[in-house]
Design a protein around this motif. Sequence first.
Motif, PDB file in Angstrom:
ATOM      1  N   SER A 165       1.260  -5.168   3.211  1.00  0.00           N
ATOM      2  CA  SER A 165       2.719  -5.007   3.255  1.00  0.00           C
ATOM      3  C   SER A 165       3.435  -5.924   2.282  1.00  0.00           C
ATOM      4  O   SER A 165       4.660  -6.061   2.343  1.00  0.00           O
ATOM      5  CB  SER A 165       3.223  -5.271   4.680  1.00  0.00           C
ATOM      6  N   GLY A 166       2.666  -6.573   1.378  1.00  0.00           N
ATOM      7  CA  GLY A 166       3.302  -7.354   0.333  1.00  0.00           C
ATOM      8  C   GLY A 166       3.137  -8.854   0.423  1.00  0.00           C
ATOM      9  O   GLY A 166       3.649  -9.585  -0.437  1.00  0.00           O
ATOM     10  N   PHE A 167       2.425  -9.366   1.436  1.00  0.00           N
ATOM     11  CA  PHE A 167       2.246 -10.816   1.524  1.00  0.00           C
ATOM     12  C   PHE A 167       1.341 -11.305   0.388  1.00  0.00           C
ATOM     13  O   PHE A 167       0.326 -10.679   0.069  1.00  0.00           O
ATOM     14  CB  PHE A 167       1.630 -11.208   2.865  1.00  0.00           C
ATOM     15  N   VAL A 168       1.693 -12.428  -0.224  1.00  0.00           N
ATOM     16  CA  VAL A 168       0.927 -13.016  -1.322  1.00  0.00           C
ATOM     17  C   VAL A 168       0.557 -14.447  -0.959  1.00  0.00           C
ATOM     18  O   VAL A 168       1.431 -15.249  -0.591  1.00  0.00           O
ATOM     19  CB  VAL A 168       1.733 -13.014  -2.641  1.00  0.00           C
ATOM     20  N   LEU A 169      -0.735 -14.776  -1.025  1.00  0.00           N
ATOM     21  CA  LEU A 169      -1.184 -16.156  -0.844  1.00  0.00           C
ATOM     22  C   LEU A 169      -1.276 -16.805  -2.219  1.00  0.00           C
ATOM     23  O   LEU A 169      -2.155 -16.472  -3.021  1.00  0.00           O
ATOM     24  CB  LEU A 169      -2.540 -16.206  -0.139  1.00  0.00           C
ATOM     25  N   PRO A 181     -10.175  18.499   4.002  1.00  0.00           N
ATOM     26  CA  PRO A 181      -9.169  18.643   2.960  1.00  0.00           C
ATOM     27  C   PRO A 181      -8.961  17.348   2.188  1.00  0.00           C
ATOM     28  O   PRO A 181      -9.116  16.255   2.737  1.00  0.00           O
ATOM     29  CB  PRO A 181      -7.895  19.005   3.748  1.00  0.00           C
ATOM     30  N   ALA A 182      -8.666  17.475   0.930  1.00  0.00           N
ATOM     31  CA  ALA A 182      -8.472  16.298   0.083  1.00  0.00           C
ATOM     32  C   ALA A 182      -7.214  15.572   0.511  1.00  0.00           C
ATOM     33  O   ALA A 182      -6.222  16.199   0.903  1.00  0.00           O
ATOM     34  CB  ALA A 182      -8.354  16.719  -1.386  1.00  0.00           C
ATOM     35  N   PRO A 183      -7.235  14.239   0.457  1.00  0.00           N
ATOM     36  CA  PRO A 183      -6.025  13.478   0.861  1.00  0.00           C
ATOM     37  C   PRO A 183      -4.893  13.729  -0.109  1.00  0.00           C
ATOM     38  O   PRO A 183      -5.098  13.991  -1.287  1.00  0.00           O
ATOM     39  CB  PRO A 183      -6.497  12.022   0.800  1.00  0.00           C
ATOM     40  N   ALA A 184      -3.691  13.686   0.428  1.00  0.00           N
ATOM     41  CA  ALA A 184      -2.515  13.896  -0.424  1.00  0.00           C
ATOM     42  C   ALA A 184      -2.387  12.780  -1.430  1.00  0.00           C
ATOM     43  O   ALA A 184      -2.723  11.627  -1.150  1.00  0.00           O
ATOM     44  CB  ALA A 184      -1.259  13.972   0.458  1.00  0.00           C
ATOM     45  N   ALA A 185      -1.918  13.141  -2.599  1.00  0.00           N
ATOM     46  CA  ALA A 185      -1.737  12.138  -3.656  1.00  0.00           C
ATOM     47  C   ALA A 185      -0.685  11.146  -3.249  1.00  0.00           C
ATOM     48  O   ALA A 185       0.394  11.529  -2.763  1.00  0.00           O
ATOM     49  CB  ALA A 185      -1.360  12.823  -4.963  1.00  0.00           C
ATOM     50  N   PRO A 186      -0.927   9.847  -3.418  1.00  0.00           N
ATOM     51  CA  PRO A 186       0.052   8.849  -3.012  1.00  0.00           C
ATOM     52  C   PRO A 186       1.244   8.874  -3.960  1.00  0.00           C
ATOM     53  O   PRO A 186       1.117   9.237  -5.129  1.00  0.00           O
ATOM     54  CB  PRO A 186      -0.721   7.527  -3.145  1.00  0.00           C
ATOM     55  N   PRO A 187       2.412   8.486  -3.470  1.00  0.00           N
ATOM     56  CA  PRO A 187       3.584   8.422  -4.371  1.00  0.00           C
ATOM     57  C   PRO A 187       3.391   7.358  -5.419  1.00  0.00           C
ATOM     58  O   PRO A 187       2.646   6.397  -5.211  1.00  0.00           O
ATOM     59  CB  PRO A 187       4.726   8.073  -3.396  1.00  0.00           C
ATOM     60  N   ALA A 188       4.036   7.529  -6.523  1.00  0.00           N
ATOM     61  CA  ALA A 188       3.921   6.559  -7.618  1.00  0.00           C
ATOM     62  C   ALA A 188       4.472   5.227  -7.166  1.00  0.00           C
ATOM     63  O   ALA A 188       5.555   5.182  -6.567  1.00  0.00           O
ATOM     64  CB  ALA A 188       4.667   7.061  -8.857  1.00  0.00           C
ATOM     65  N   PRO A 189       3.716   4.113  -7.412  1.00  0.00           N
ATOM     66  CA  PRO A 189       4.253   2.816  -6.989  1.00  0.00           C
ATOM     67  C   PRO A 189       5.466   2.435  -7.802  1.00  0.00           C
ATOM     68  O   PRO A 189       5.643   2.862  -8.917  1.00  0.00           O
ATOM     69  CB  PRO A 189       3.073   1.877  -7.262  1.00  0.00           C
ATOM     70  N   LEU A 207       0.837  -1.200   0.000  1.00  0.00           N
ATOM     71  CA  LEU A 207       0.000   0.000   0.000  1.00  0.00           C
ATOM     72  C   LEU A 207       0.867   1.242   0.000  1.00  0.00           C
ATOM     73  O   LEU A 207       1.675   1.445   0.922  1.00  0.00           O
ATOM     74  CB  LEU A 207      -0.919  -0.004   1.225  1.00  0.00           C
ATOM     75  N   PRO A 208       0.738   2.113  -1.014  1.00  0.00           N
ATOM     76  CA  PRO A 208       1.586   3.310  -1.062  1.00  0.00           C
ATOM     77  C   PRO A 208       1.068   4.461  -0.220  1.00  0.00           C
ATOM     78  O   PRO A 208       1.695   5.510  -0.175  1.00  0.00           O
ATOM     79  CB  PRO A 208       1.558   3.670  -2.555  1.00  0.00           C
ATOM     80  N   ALA A 209      -0.079   4.295   0.431  1.00  0.00           N
ATOM     81  CA  ALA A 209      -0.680   5.380   1.204  1.00  0.00           C
ATOM     82  C   ALA A 209      -0.260   5.316   2.661  1.00  0.00           C
ATOM     83  O   ALA A 209       0.010   4.248   3.209  1.00  0.00           O
ATOM     84  CB  ALA A 209      -2.202   5.318   1.104  1.00  0.00           C
ATOM     85  N   THR A 210      -0.221   6.472   3.290  1.00  0.00           N
ATOM     86  CA  THR A 210       0.068   6.579   4.722  1.00  0.00           C
ATOM     87  C   THR A 210      -0.968   7.502   5.346  1.00  0.00           C
ATOM     88  O   THR A 210      -1.867   7.991   4.666  1.00  0.00           O
ATOM     89  CB  THR A 210       1.483   7.138   4.959  1.00  0.00           C
ATOM     90  N   GLY A 211      -0.831   7.747   6.628  1.00  0.00           N
ATOM     91  CA  GLY A 211      -1.735   8.676   7.288  1.00  0.00           C
ATOM     92  C   GLY A 211      -3.165   8.199   7.284  1.00  0.00           C
ATOM     93  O   GLY A 211      -3.464   7.016   7.466  1.00  0.00           O
ATOM     94  N   ALA A 212      -4.089   9.149   7.029  1.00  0.00           N
ATOM     95  CA  ALA A 212      -5.521   8.836   7.084  1.00  0.00           C
ATOM     96  C   ALA A 212      -5.908   7.806   6.026  1.00  0.00           C
ATOM     97  O   ALA A 212      -6.698   6.896   6.289  1.00  0.00           O
ATOM     98  CB  ALA A 212      -6.339  10.118   6.890  1.00  0.00           C
ATOM     99  N   ASP A 213      -5.366   7.948   4.814  1.00  0.00           N
ATOM    100  CA  ASP A 213      -5.695   6.991   3.762  1.00  0.00           C
ATOM    101  C   ASP A 213      -5.237   5.581   4.131  1.00  0.00           C
ATOM    102  O   ASP A 213      -5.954   4.605   3.925  1.00  0.00           O
ATOM    103  CB  ASP A 213      -5.048   7.416   2.438  1.00  0.00           C
TER     104      ASP A 213
END
Length: 371
Positions: free
Chosen positions: A204-208, A363-371, A109-115
């Motif tokens: 966090s990246g786990f894949v089943l 306020p609008a959520p900040a744009a997430p960083p590019a994956p 997930l590239p989002a942090t904070g509230a998102d």
Amino acid sequence: MAAVFAALHAGRGPAAGGGAAAHAVTGSTRDMVRLTGRMDRAMLALAARHEPRRRAPDLWGRPPGWGDLDLSAVPDLGFASAADRTAQEINALRPASLLPIRPMRPFVLPATGADGARALQCLSQAVYYEAAREPLKGQQAVAQVVLNRLRHPAYPKSVCGVVYQGAARVSGCQFTFTCDGALRFTPQAALWSRAQAVARRALSGFVLKDVGSATHYHADYVAPYWAPTLVKLGQVGAHIFYRWTGPWGEPPAFTGRYLGGEANLTQAVLQGADPRIGNLLAPEAQGILAGRTVTLAVAGEVRTYTIADPKAEGGRRTRVLGAIYAPRRRPTPDEVREINASLVDLETRLDEKRPDPPASSSPAPAAPPAP
């Protein structure tokens, strides 16, 4: 069959040379089989004609029950009212695909904070309310389906958008707990903590690998109408998992990118439906795509489809079958750039047609960083 015995006695009495043996008939099932086996078809037909009991209608080789079929009602296989055991038997009769299950790439997930917090909350709810008492792998499978949908072009591009898609519909919510009142009940603390741990690990990246590119599942005690339209992958815990058919269900098709905005559950999302049962695209998007062609290649067979204009008379889609080619090859760098450019152009025009989101006091959520 009294008439059969009468015919036998008429033809095998003492005068006919039958002797005492002719009178040894007892009328048992064994005697009936033995005696009728010596009769020709004409004699059997004659005996049946004089049978005093009510005869069944001649079904001309049709299955039993055909004579009682009510054609005024739509035929029903009984799936909707099937008992738990019956549904499990139906599901067991449908075999899983023999093709290898291809695992998905890890999703972080590239989002942090509230998102980020909202994404974790929504995924934890899906794991808890869908599989709280399932084994660990069963809960991980549910989380994997949510993230698979997020990356598939047919579904919303946020975790909460995927989980709550269709929640405002009278029927058709994608995850039952979002529209059946289950959210009124406070989660049990221990089970909720476990669901959160599963969701946090998935984000966090786990894949089943067991469910691969699955985008659908259902409990094994129900037999939904849509199950035969998808590829069955297998069962994990009490749930049976499926993917889309053809290239649409393979990992390379999962090209969608996370867009964030977890709190922005628009009416388009809340009223959205699974593409399998309609609402593939918004009307404005259908107008843009009308007339374009889509080419699919599976195992060396290439077929081209033309997307119909929904406003055209009849609204029928025109299918143009492609030729049979040699096995697929890897696209060249120029072809990849051309495809990506066309996708960007399409997304730009869709954005121009899409209505602006309603104004919000927060306020609008900040744009997430590019994956």
